[in-house]
Design an enzyme around this catalytic site. Structure first.
Site, mmCIF file in Angstrom:
data_model
loop_
_atom_site.group_PDB
_atom_site.id
_atom_site.type_symbol
_atom_site.label_atom_id
_atom_site.label_comp_id
_atom_site.label_asym_id
_atom_site.label_seq_id
_atom_site.Cartn_x
_atom_site.Cartn_y
_atom_site.Cartn_z
ATOM 1 N N GLU A 174 0.836 -1.200 0.000
ATOM 2 C CA GLU A 174 0.000 0.000 0.000
ATOM 3 C C GLU A 174 0.877 1.259 0.000
ATOM 4 O OE1 GLU A 174 -2.634 0.100 3.317
ATOM 5 O OE2 GLU A 174 -3.885 1.680 2.483
ATOM 6 N N GLY A 203 -8.547 5.535 6.907
ATOM 7 C CA GLY A 203 -9.396 5.471 8.083
ATOM 8 C C GLY A 203 -8.805 4.536 9.129
ATOM 9 N N ALA A 204 -8.139 3.451 8.671
ATOM 10 C CA ALA A 204 -7.643 2.457 9.623
ATOM 11 C C ALA A 204 -6.127 2.304 9.651
ATOM 12 C CB ALA A 204 -8.281 1.096 9.334
ATOM 13 N N SER A 205 -5.439 2.746 8.597
ATOM 14 C CA SER A 205 -3.970 2.700 8.657
ATOM 15 C C SER A 205 -3.386 3.916 7.973
ATOM 16 C CB SER A 205 -3.434 1.416 8.017
ATOM 17 O OG SER A 205 -3.447 1.501 6.615
ATOM 18 N N THR A 206 -2.098 4.127 8.214
ATOM 19 C CA THR A 206 -1.418 5.265 7.594
ATOM 20 C C THR A 206 -0.053 4.820 7.102
ATOM 21 O OG1 THR A 206 -0.847 7.590 7.866
ATOM 22 C CG2 THR A 206 -0.413 6.181 9.752
ATOM 23 N N GLN A 207 0.380 5.361 5.967
ATOM 24 C CA GLN A 207 1.623 4.942 5.337
ATOM 25 C C GLN A 207 2.574 6.125 5.140
ATOM 26 O OE1 GLN A 207 -1.184 2.394 5.341
ATOM 27 N NE2 GLN A 207 -1.508 3.747 3.625
HETATM 28 N N1 LIG Z 1 -14.451 13.883 1.917
HETATM 29 C C1 LIG Z 1 -13.993 13.086 2.882
HETATM 30 C C2 LIG Z 1 -13.785 11.715 2.646
HETATM 31 C C3 LIG Z 1 -13.299 10.934 3.690
HETATM 32 N N2 LIG Z 1 -13.059 11.480 4.899
HETATM 33 C C4 LIG Z 1 -12.510 10.662 5.971
HETATM 34 O O1 LIG Z 1 -11.155 10.387 5.692
HETATM 35 C C5 LIG Z 1 -10.768 9.177 6.310
HETATM 36 C C6 LIG Z 1 -9.945 8.325 5.403
HETATM 37 O O2 LIG Z 1 -10.561 8.170 4.212
HETATM 38 P P1 LIG Z 1 -9.875 7.255 3.105
HETATM 39 O O3 LIG Z 1 -8.538 7.731 2.792
HETATM 40 O O4 LIG Z 1 -10.839 7.107 2.022
HETATM 41 O O5 LIG Z 1 -9.699 5.900 3.956
HETATM 42 P P2 LIG Z 1 -9.872 4.410 3.508
HETATM 43 O O6 LIG Z 1 -9.149 4.214 2.232
HETATM 44 O O7 LIG Z 1 -11.302 4.043 3.522
HETATM 45 O O8 LIG Z 1 -9.154 3.647 4.701
HETATM 46 P P3 LIG Z 1 -7.830 2.724 4.709
HETATM 47 O O9 LIG Z 1 -6.906 3.289 3.695
HETATM 48 O O10 LIG Z 1 -7.300 2.840 6.096
HETATM 49 O O11 LIG Z 1 -8.284 1.348 4.400
HETATM 50 C C7 LIG Z 1 -12.043 8.521 6.792
HETATM 51 O O12 LIG Z 1 -12.082 8.733 8.171
HETATM 52 C C8 LIG Z 1 -13.136 9.285 6.121
HETATM 53 O O13 LIG Z 1 -14.279 9.370 6.911
HETATM 54 C C9 LIG Z 1 -13.243 12.839 5.111
HETATM 55 O O14 LIG Z 1 -12.972 13.321 6.206
HETATM 56 N N3 LIG Z 1 -13.730 13.614 4.101
HETATM 57 CA CA LIG Z 2 -6.952 4.134 1.654
#
Ligand SMILES: Nc1ccn([C@@H]2O[C@H](COP(=O)(O)OP(=O)(O)OP(=O)(O)O)[C@@H](O)[C@H]2O)c(=O)n1
Ligand SMILES: [Ca+2]
Length: 500
Positions: A174, A203-207
């Site tokens: 990732e 939302g759940a991890s950071t890189q």
């Molecule tokens: N317009 C947006 C879209 C998303 N979020 C928030 O941004 C965070 C991360 O979103 P994203 O990068 O899409 O995370 P995911 O890919 O879903 O998560 P992960 O990569 O950890 O699997 C989430 O808390 C989501 O609610 C936000 O604040 N505003």
């Molecule tokens: Ca993501």
């Protein structure tokens, strides 16, 4: 007879020089037409397509990429043609009703059917990559995670694309593919330029991924990814922190504040006058916090806000372990990290949060940004709601925490200082394509970045103009020589008496 011979000798067509000039002239014209033809390719390109589904923890997004059909495998620039945000939450949230994980994708897949020309459907590869949400579900309940994948596979196979499988990406993948995407879109790889680091906050991890200045890979081989792209070698440092995406970090912050099982907490990371009731079971229902659930606790607790940036930073600091480090340098939790190096692109939630707070203008110093977030946090909740009436209250309430978390993670977690922080750009996209791991993932799986050979670049404009100019000059000289050799017979003609 001698007059005939004289005529023959005087006829320029019978001179070797004229013949040579003519032959060179023809060659020059052919060369000119060929160069112009090659350089000015047909305007209407035929494209090929690829589809990647990013099954994130908070939501799924579909990306369609396209590239010129005759150029796949090397020089063609790949760009994002279309993206579609799947309605609802991420696929991991359907653990209890796996079929719904599959059906949730239908609308975006139907859009993809419309976006990709029908005659390309069968050859268009379709990939699904899941990230931290599914990593957590897989750790927590492997059976449920497998069922979600089964349902997703079934749903995707119903579409006419060339389905290439669904899988969970490792944290390294990732991080590394996010770095490839950013540097590919910036044209840094092909040109062998200094690369940009990549910061992804999910939302759940950071890189975090970057090419360090001096990098001893052997110190922590699991953080090293070696690439050979367009003939250039890269030793990339990358690390993915599971549970340190912004939603799970918020859970950890709340867990820290409710560890003794109180009926109410006053949270410095939420606005003054903010107040909601939260459920203990819901809060602790994640492997990131489940082990810390207090033995004795009521069903709910009241979550009120205090709006204090410095105290919020204290809470967030408690999520990081800075004590143990068996390497020369660490970020946090005993993870090796060399000093940050060069410029960085920070995307996904880094961008969403900083964009909401109006802090993406690169000229702002770390101090200015910090003061702004501190001031934002101390603003009463009622006032915030009045200023942003159109924003979903759940999201709106979390920007104080998120802004503080981002600043703390970057400065105290990854050790960015005032100077290096100024080299971070908060970005959503580059040249019309979203920043994220999906493009890098597809480039890798379709072997679209050659490792060995440097592509022979198409003729640069200056080169093209020079070649055409030389050929035109040559033609001009040849025509002049041609005219001069004919002049020997022209004067006679002009001296003939005119019949009126
Ligand atoms: N317009 C947006 C879209 C998303 N979020 C928030 O941004 C965070 C991360 O979103 P994203 O990068 O899409 O995370 P995911 O890919 O879903 O998560 P992960 O990569 O950890 O699997 C989430 O808390 C989501 O609610 C936000 O604040 N505003
Ligand atoms: Ca993501």
């Amino acid at each position: 007879m001698s007059a005939q011979r004289e005529m023959k000798e005087k006829n320029p067509w019978h001179k070797p020089l004229t013949i040579i000039i003519t032959v060179i002239g023809v060659i020059a014209i052919v060369a000119l037409v060929t160069v112009a033809g090659l350089q000015n390719r047909p305007v209407f390109q035929k494209y090929k397509y690829g589809i990647v589904l990013d099954a994130g923890s908070s939501h799924t997004a579909l990306y369609i990429y396209k590239w010129p059909a005759e150029k796949d495998n090397n020089t063609g620039r790949i760009e994002q043609k279309h993206s579609c945000k799947v309605k609802g939450k991420g696929i991991s949230s359907y653990a209890a009703v796996p079929e719904k994980a599959g059906t949730s994708l239908t609308e975006c897949m139907q859009e993809a059917e419309m976006q990709v020309p029908a005659w390309r459907h069968q050859e268009t590869p379709l990939y699904l990559g899941a990230t931290a949400g599914m990593r957590l579900l897989n750790m927590e309940n492997k059976v449920a995670s497998d069922k979600v994948f089964e349902a997703v596979e079934k749903a995707l196979q119903r579409f006419p694309f060339s389905y290439q499988g669904a899988r969970i990406l490792s944290g390294q993948e990732e991080g590394a593919f996010g770095w490839v995407t950013v540097n590919y879109l910036d044209d840094r790889l092909k040109q062998g330029l200094q690369t940009t680091g990549a910061l992804d906050l999910g939302g759940a991890s950071t890189q975090i991924s970057f090419v360090p200045h001096e990098y001893d890979i052997s110190e922590s081989p699991s953080n090293a990814v070696a690439f050979q792209l367009y003939g250039n070698y890269y030793n990339l440092y990358t690390h993915s922190f599971l549970c340190y995406g912004k939603d799970q970090a918020l859970r950890m912050a709340l867990a820290h504040q409710t560890r003794s099982g109180p009926i109410a907490i006053s949270d410095p990371c939420f606005h003054p006058d903010y107040s909601v009731t939260r459920n203990y079971n819901t809060l602790y229902d994640s492997p990131c916090v489940s082990e810390r659930k207090p033995k004795v606790a009521p069903l709910n607790f009241t979550h009120t806000g205090e709006g204090n940036f410095l105290q919020c930073q204290e809470v967030i600091r408690s999520l990081f372990n800075f004590k143990s480090c068996k390497y020369s340098k660490c970020s946090f939790n005993g993870i090796f990290q060399p000093p940050v190096q060069g410029s960085f692109g920070a995307f996904s939630a880094y961008y969403f949060v900083m964009n909401f707070l109006n802090l993406t203008d690169g000229s702002m110093s770390l101090e200015t940004i910090t003061n702004y977030v501190a001031n934002y946090c101390s603003t009463p909740w009622d006032q915030i709601k009045k200023v942003y009436p159109d924003i979903n209250e759940k999201y709106l309430a979390e920007y104080c925490f998120s802004g503080t978390y981002i600043l703390t993670l970057l400065t105290e977690g990854y050790n960015f200082n005032t100077e290096t922080f100024s080299k971070i750009k908060f970005i959503k996209e580059i040249k019309g394509s979203d920043a994220g791991w999906t493009l890098g993932y597809m480039l890798n799986l379709t072997n679209m970045i050659p490792a060995e050979t440097k592509d022979s670049p198409p003729l640069p404009h200056a080169g093209y103009v020079s070649i055409v100019t030389v050929i035109v000059l040559l033609l001009f000289i040849l025509v002049t020589l041609f005219i001069l050799s004919f002049r020997s017979i022209w004067p006679k003609c002009s001296k003939e008496p005119q019949i009126v």
